[in-house]
Design a protein around this motif. Structure first.
Motif, short mmCIF file in Angstrom:
data_model
loop_
_atom_site.label_atom_id
_atom_site.label_comp_id
_atom_site.label_asym_id
_atom_site.label_seq_id
_atom_site.Cartn_x
_atom_site.Cartn_y
_atom_site.Cartn_z
N ARG A 176 -32.76 -7.87 -25.29
CA ARG A 176 -32.01 -8.83 -26.09
C ARG A 176 -32.76 -9.23 -27.33
O ARG A 176 -32.17 -9.58 -28.34
CB ARG A 176 -31.70 -10.06 -25.24
N HIS A 178 -34.47 -7.38 -29.31
CA HIS A 178 -34.50 -6.35 -30.34
C HIS A 178 -33.30 -6.48 -31.26
O HIS A 178 -32.16 -6.53 -30.81
CB HIS A 178 -34.52 -4.97 -29.71
N ARG A 179 -33.56 -6.53 -32.56
CA ARG A 179 -32.48 -6.65 -33.53
C ARG A 179 -32.64 -5.53 -34.57
O ARG A 179 -33.40 -5.67 -35.52
CB ARG A 179 -32.51 -8.02 -34.20
N GLU A 646 -25.86 -4.44 -28.88
CA GLU A 646 -26.59 -4.90 -27.69
C GLU A 646 -27.37 -6.19 -27.94
O GLU A 646 -27.75 -6.87 -26.99
CB GLU A 646 -27.51 -3.81 -27.17
N ASP A 647 -27.60 -6.56 -29.21
CA ASP A 647 -28.21 -7.87 -29.46
C ASP A 647 -27.16 -8.97 -29.47
O ASP A 647 -27.49 -10.14 -29.67
CB ASP A 647 -29.01 -7.86 -30.77
N LYS A 649 -24.91 -9.75 -31.56
CA LYS A 649 -24.72 -10.47 -32.83
C LYS A 649 -23.53 -9.97 -33.64
O LYS A 649 -23.13 -10.62 -34.61
CB LYS A 649 -25.99 -10.38 -33.68
N ASP A 691 -24.58 -15.70 -30.62
CA ASP A 691 -24.04 -14.51 -29.97
C ASP A 691 -22.52 -14.50 -30.09
O ASP A 691 -21.86 -15.54 -30.09
CB ASP A 691 -24.42 -14.49 -28.49
#
Length: 694
Positions: A176, A178-179, A646-647, A649, A691
């Protein structure tokens, strides 16, 4: 590219078939809803639960193994590992923390308060470095082959700055926190609407250049994108963009797997039966754990003409795939005779496959994987089995057709590109048979719950073949794979209401299928897995496989959502208070967020006189069934995608065919730039960085 379309309200275009305009019915699926359903088999609509549920040829069934076998495979790249005995993160009582939108009627993308949206890329935008700028009145096939194609369905996303390629999903850099800053966006270009692409277009007077341009507008695009600051907004990347690629209706493809090279796939132009030009009508897809994209060829039948003049011994098989009649429709045979079945009857057998595309190698031939069967593939979504193999779930998007699953023989090997490139060529292809646990007489087509209070039952995945052995009497392995519908007819599979996208839940391990609609199902044909007849609005099927293992051949199932207007007595939202849920019709593509909330995009809400939309609904906990509308799309458009990064955002959606039913001279939509309609991909993010949905 700002969304600069004027936010004016436009009239809903007259609907036909499954809730689309007549133009979309003709151009997308060849008026499938206006013809007899191709499945004329005698397979029963309802199976008695007390019938023997003995697995056929189940020697390859996955054995029970410890939970530790899946420790490295958890929720990779949008996939879901089998749920463990202990509830995972998000198991409790997830709830969607946005205010749901009212039904949409405007010619714009609408999002909830606190969210922003912007177009990422549109039809005609440059993809390759030497692509010309889009010129609506001077289109050429050469230009279109380098520009973003027409219409946009499946959206795939592959981060580039955490290590890309075949190791994707092995866990390194995953999490989570990792962006990613750069990524590859993959998009299917499902079909073309020439009436909106060209001024004064007519099938009778279409020029060779217009037809060849339309062929090049099919296929898919790989586009490098970059994050804007630390937000959830994305734009087309600058710089070299060495991975950018256009795949079209003339790109060379490799046929692989057991049917490759068989006489059923050979043509005069390709006597080897191993190379096909182009992919057609690619709808949804999926992302593999090793970092490739899967893309399903759906309504390929509509591109072929003169089925009635094909050799007599193949006409019945062509009809089972919806190919009947003479020279009507697009008539691409005028520029390429491979589309003429009277001259090239085997050419149709070379379409209707799942395609695997490596987005990190622009020079690699995409591969049509014959082991996954041939039918109208809506999607192909993978999931890792308990013992490390890969299962792929697939729906055949046709009235009264079937649900399928493939399970590989080999296990995924992280970091081994050569090994993982072989996984989809050997294994077992299954079709689903479902049985209800309530008396058949309780289903009269009204959608009323049975006396036990639930639409539920049991099912099995029946093996059709492996790569070396057929389990269908009188059919070889190649015949099962080329004529998969006929093999499934013989196996006695359960007729469903247009099974489309499959998606596994990353929290519970359950697997979900969108059943879009089936107005041809008569009241007397209703059964527990398909409880309404006619089924105008569709429903959602929930599958729980034995041990939550995708390698299992037995499962239980239930129907948690029966779509439509909540005021309609035939609708059902997992028992949630229907006065507090939104209307939904024709569920199409699915995705999940990390909390186990199901996100549903629609294709056909015109039946409710509202625009299509992206909805979200918790699938476990006390808020299960509380469906809300998160985004609405422009007039005439279908809401495709969706994809949540998967982040958590960003959510990408792909509104395709805006202005459906209009013409270039009389557009019914001017989204997104205020002139003529352009199918596009849109990113949506929270303005304060929260999120999506939370």
């Amino acid at each position: 590219m700002p969304d600069s379309a004027p936010r004016r309200s436009l009239p809903i275009i007259g609907q036909a078939g499954g809730g689309r305009s007549r133009a979309t019915c003709r151009l997308r699926c060849g008026d499938a809803c206006f013809h007899e359903a191709p499945n004329t088999s005698a397979n029963p609509y309802f199976g008695d639960i007390f019938s023997a549920m003995v697995s056929r040829r189940n020697a390859l069934r996955a054995g029970a193994v410890g939970a530790g076998a899946t420790a490295g495979f958890a929720a990779l790249g949008g996939l879901a590992a089998p749920a463990s005995a202990k509830p995972g993160k998000g198991w409790g009582n997830p709830r969607l923390r946005f205010e749901g939108l009212p039904p949409g009627h405007s010619d714009a993308v609408e999002v909830p308060e606190g969210y922003e949206q912007e177009v990422v890329i549109s039809w005609g935008d440059p993809v390759l470095p030497d692509a010309p700028e889009f010129d609506f009145d001077n289109q050429t096939p050469e230009a279109q082959a380098k520009q973003f194609g027409y219409n946009c369905d499946y959206v795939g996303f592959l981060p580039l700055d955490r290590g890309h390629g075949h190791g994707y999903g092995h866990g390194k850099g995953r999490g989570r926190g990792h962006r990613p800053k750069r990524a590859l966006l993959y998009v299917n270009h499902e079909y073309t609407n020439e009436n909106l692409m060209f001024r004064g277009y007519s099938d009778d007077t279409a020029t060779e250049e217009q037809m060849r341009t339309a062929i090049e507008a099919h296929g898919g695009s790989v586009v490098e994108i970059e994050r804007v600051g630390r937000s959830g907004r994305w734009k087309v990347a600058g710089g070299e963009r060495r991975f950018n690629r256009r795949i079209t209706g003339t790109t060379p493809f490799e046929l692989t797997g057991p049917a490759a090279g068989d006489e059923l796939l050979r043509t005069e132009a390709d006597p080897s039966g191993t190379e096909v030009l182009g992919m057609l009508n690619n709808c949804s897809g999926g992302t593999t754990p090793w970092g490739t994209f899967l893309s399903g060829e759906e309504n390929f039948n509509q591109y072929f003409v003169n089925a009635d003049s094909a050799p007599e011994d193949v006409r019945e098989k062509l009809a089972r795939y919806g190919m009947r009649g003479g020279e009507e429709g697009r008539r691409w045979n005028r520029v390429d005779e491979r589309f003429d079945l009277s001259k090239n009857p085997n050419e149709a057998n070379r379409f209707g496959w799942v395609v695997e595309i490596d987005p990190t190698d622009p020079d690699a031939k995409p591969r049509k994987r014959t082991m996954l069967g041939r039918f109208k593939h809506e999607a192909a979504n993978p999931r890792i089995t308990e013992d490390g193999r890969v299962a792929v779930y697939m729906g055949d998007d046709e009235r009264f057709d079937y649900m399928y699953k493939f399970v590989s023989t080999k296990r995924v090997r992280w970091g081994s590109a050569r090994h993982n490139a072989t996984l989809l060529d050997s294994g077992t292809l299954y079709v689903a048979k479902l049985s209800g646990n309530s008396p058949a007489e309780e289903f009269d087509g009204s959608g009323e719950l049975p006396s036990d209070g639930a639409f539920d039952g049991v099912g099995e995945w029946m093996a059709l073949c492996t790569d070396t052995e057929s389990f269908v009497e009188g059919m070889s392995v190649a015949e099962v794979l080329v004529y998969t519908r006929i093999a499934a007819d013989k196996a006695g599979a359960t007729k469903m209401d247009r099974p489309e996208d499959f998606e596994p839940n990353p929290v519970t391990g359950k697997v979900y299928c969108a059943l879009t609609n089936n107005s041809a199902r008569e009241p007397g044909q209703a059964d527990e897995p398909n409880p309404r007849g006619p089924n105008k609005h569709g429903h959602i099927l929930e599958i729980t496989e034995a041990g939550n293992d995708s390698g299992a051949t037995e499962f239980t199932w239930d129907v948690p959502i029966v779509c439509g207007d909540p005021d309609d007595e035939s609708t059902y939202f997992a028992g949630f208070d229907k006065s507090k849920v939104a209307s939904i019709s024709s569920p199409d593509n699915l995705t999940f967020d990390e909390h186990g909330n199901l996100w549903i995009s629609t294709d056909g809400q015109g039946k409710l006189e509202i625009n299509d939309a992206l909805h979200a609904v918790p699938m476990h906990g006390k808020y299960k069934g509380e469906l809300k509308t998160f985004a609405t799309v422009p007039v005439g458009a279908e809401c495709c995608g969706p994809l949540i990064t998967e982040d958590q955002k960003t959510v990408f959606i792909a509104p395709q065919h805006p202005g459906d039913g209009g013409t270039a001279e009389d557009p019914q939509s001017t989204w997104p730039y205020g002139d003529f309609p352009r199918p596009s991909v849109v990113s949506i993010w929270h303005s304060r960085g929260k999120d999506i949905g939370s």
